[in-house]
Design a protein around this motif. Structure first.
Motif: not given
Lengths: 90, 655
Positions: B52-58, A47-50, B257-261
């Motif tokens: 790929s490491p270019d993709l985001d977490y979701t 949600v944060e990202k979107h 441990p850190c921010g999601p991205e």
């Protein structure tokens, strides 16, 4: 349908891998199979990202607390997005 | 018909750069879903290619649903058992590591524990970790797991003393991991946040938090034994920027441990080390020429007209990229050229421009023609005798990148920005060339390949193979595994695929343990000839079992095929069997996708087939007087008996 709720529904469908999920204001975490703490964090991240917003610490867990539901979450999103556009407009 | 449409959607996504992929992701997922209902394996393969490491977490988590990661099947190597033990929670990290490892087709199982319980898991016999029997233990820890920080008034000596005490606690954990499971440790460095209360002065103050953590990191790098691989978490903080990395909200609410991205970069980096331990790092950097190594088109602009250095910003950027490639070459990464050009013209800048940082001496394989680049890349892999999946291909042209991604999907093809100023960072962020050790042989690798080309040229000049082999004046050094060669042995055990009879992968700690075990006998062969030194090229592990000496591992570098090294090795194996009073030598061939070349290895050497099933073929050789030493052109220089005892003593002292 409320535009924000509709966008939230899209995010929700992706995170929970349920293409038919329909969000109603009264729904809360306990009504949804698989809405555990891990999926909850995944939902918050998506949600944060979107919406390109940032929840405060107590807002992250807020949605899972008693009395909170999709309706209150949508209002929170409206408030945050509204604040953003006011900041942008100012 | 519908089928073709979604396959095309998949390919279009997979051949595109990240910038186009973002817009195509939704339709890609839909096509994957459609494909999964008909052919789940094909859907999994496409999803793995998309990692790929270019993709985001979701998006990465969305891909995970299509990937059937992990478990070993017939003909595959045994699953690597990886335990991820966190200070902070590893729930999200482990999922992402799983995705990145699956993206490189590794066979593995993952284990994780409750956050903060890493010490208990390691130290308690019968813990979940103990039952899992890990091959790799990743200590995904950080600054929060440091026991005590020095008070601000502590002096230098006290700070040093505290650091030693802190590190002895960690060293104790590493030792248990080695002794109990013979496993390799991956240990995070400590992440350093820049919000210290002393500001710039913290750099001069021994007891500042920043200085203390930096001291721990430095001492850890100096003191960690060889079975501990360091994962420099703090370098990830620096690369991401501390403001993005540290996201206390997710720590406070979810112990992340850190921010999601940033977690994506973290998992990608840790997975890269696991792949490096397994020998799956890339080995060759293949370069396009025009607008990749210099600005402009040499065929149109001429060697004098291309843009390179000359004080222009863009020209300097091409030079900086060349300098980076040169550094990769110097540390042992092979460079190759794959260019659409006439070969003579393509070589001109290398010959005529003295401001080129790369010269033809740095290029192990040079292909310039008008064929399609996917075919040329396969040809380069063939000439270098390496797998196509060991190549990375850099080209400024998105259309060429797309062709290679589609028709040679094993090759890694990073996006390149339009501006050459971004080339170095674009290549480096993929961590293609991670390594867990460095030996001098790495640095000379390019030289070996050049010498091999010379040998091939010579061979064609001789009438027959025998007179050619005789002319090489080959000399072999045969030694057991010892502290001086164990790095190289571990490397070979984990990366050789083709000439490898059993493909049994082992960690350094495991190899060390068997080299000390009296039931085992280890052999390594280093080969030199009058053209140069090939280094250590063959590894053999033998284990005594009843009256037979069994060949657990026999591998050899393909650089020295057809040089009678196998015959020399067999004579040594037979000698070892006789010395132990064994009557037979047993050989095992376990087929994989890559080792077809040694299917009949034992047959060629005179072994008798002695049964086979789906997973392995067994061969036996009698070693009584009837055994005739096999003919070899290689003269042997043995390590002196006393030397090997000294070396063995060094091994048992724990290296």
């Amino acid at each position: 349908m409320n535009e924000i709720r509709e966008r939230l529904q899209q995010v929700f469908r992706q995170v929970f891998d349920d293409p038919d999920a329909v969000l109603t204001d009264e729904m809360s975490a306990k009504d949804v199979d698989g809405w555990d703490s891990l999926q909850h964090i995944n939902l918050i991240i998506a949600v944060e990202k979107h919406f390109a917003i940032r929840f405060a610490t107590d807002e992250i867990s807020g949605l899972k607390e008693p009395g909170q539901n999709i309706g209150s979450f949508v209002r929170l999103l409206e408030r945050k997005l509204g604040m953003q556009s006011r900041t942008a407009g100012a | 018909m519908a089928n073709e449409i979604h396959l095309d959607t998949l390919e279009r996504y997979l051949e595109s750069d990240a910038r186009q992929r973002t817009g195509l992701f939704k339709s890609f997922l839909a096509a994957l879903k459609q494909l999964r209902s008909q052919d789940p394996k094909a859907a999994a393969a496409a999803a793995r290619r998309a990692v790929s490491p270019d993709l985001d977490y979701t998006s990465l988590l969305a891909l995970k649903r299509f990937i059937h990661a992990g478990k070993a099947g017939p003909g595959q190597e045994e699953a690597l058992r990886i335990a991820v033990l966190g200070g902070p929670t590893t729930l999200q990290l482990v999922e992402l590591i799983r995705i990145f490892l699956a993206g490189r087709d590794l066979t593995f199982e993952l284990y994780e524990c409750e956050y903060g319980l890493f010490r208990q898991e390691i130290l308690t016999p019968g813990s979940g970790l103990d039952c899992f029997r890990p091959n790799i233990v990743f200590l995904a820890t950080g600054a929060r797991d440091v026991g005590v920080f020095p008070p601000v008034a502590a002096g230098r000596e006290e700070v040093e003393r505290m650091a030693e005490e802190e590190l002895s606690g960690w060293a104790g954990l590493w030792q248990v991991v080695r002794e109990r499971w013979g496993a390799t440790v991956i240990q995070n460095s400590f992440d350093i946040d820049p919000w210290g209360v002393l500001g710039h002065y913290s750099l001069r103050h021994p007891a500042s938090r920043e200085n203390y953590l930096a001291l721990l990191n430095r001492r850890m790098a100096e003191q960690a034994p060889a079975h501990v691989v360091l994962h420099d978490l703090n370098s990830l903080v620096v690369a991401a920027g501390a403001r993005d990395w540290f996201d206390p909200r997710f720590y406070l609410e979810a112990k992340m441990p850190c921010g999601p991205e940033c977690l994506v970069a973290y998992a990608h980096s840790a997975a890269g080390l696991v792949l490096a331990i397994r020998g799956k790092s890339r080995k060759v950097l293949v370069l396009d020429l025009d607008n990749t190594l210099w600005g402009g088109v040499v065929g149109d602009d001429g060697a004098e007209g291309i843009q390179l250095g000359q004080g222009s910003g863009q020209g300097e950027a091409f030079l900086a990229f060349q300098a980076y490639c040169r550094q990769l070459h110097d540390r042992g990464i092979l460079l190759a050229v794959c260019s659409k050009n006439d070969e003579e013209i393509a070589r001109r800048p290398f010959r005529l421009r003295d401001d080129m940082i790369l010269t033809l001496d740095h290029i192990s394989c040079f292909i310039a023609n008008w064929n399609n680049k996917a075919d040329n890349l396969r040809e380069i892999a063939r000439r270098l005798e390496l797998g196509v999946d060991s190549l990375v291909f850099v080209d400024d042209n998105p259309a060429e990148r797309a062709v290679v991604r589609r028709f040679a999907p094993e090759v890694a093809v990073p996006d390149m920005p339009e501006d050459p100023a971004g080339y170095v960072a674009a290549l480096a962020r993929h961590r293609y060339f991670e390594t867990v050790s460095w030996t001098r042989e790495d640095a000379s690798r390019a030289q070996y390949y050049a010498q091999n080309a010379e040998r091939a040229r010579m061979a064609s000049a001789f009438a027959d193979l025998d007179s050619f082999l005789g002319s090489l004046e080959m000399r072999a050094r045969i030694e057991p595994v010892n502290p001086l060669n164990i790095e190289r042995v571990t490397q070979l055990v984990n990366k050789s695929n083709q000439f490898n009879l059993t493909t049994r992968r082992r960690t350094r700690a495991e190899i060390e343990a068997l080299s000390r075990d009296p039931d085992w006998h280890t052999l390594t062969i280093s080969l030199a000839d009058r053209l140069g030194d090939n280094g250590l090229i063959s590894v053999i592990f033998l284990v005594q079992s009843h009256g037979s000496l069994e060949i657990d591992t026999w591998l050899m570098s393909c650089r020295v095929l057809q040089r009678t090294v196998e015959q020399l090795a067999l004579n040594e194996i037979v000698a070892a069997a006789r010395a132990r009073g064994c009557h037979t030598v047993t050989g095992l061939y376990i087929p994989t996708e890559r080792n077809g070349m040694v299917r009949d290895h034992y047959g060629r050497l005179g072994f008798q087939a002695s049964g086979a099933d789906d997973s392995a073929a067994r061969w036996v050789l009698r070693v009584d007087e009837s055994y005739q030493p096999r003919h070899t052109y290689i003269r042997t220089e043995k390590t002196h008996e006393r030397d090997s005892r000294t070396i063995a003593a060094g091994l048992s002292a724990g290296l």
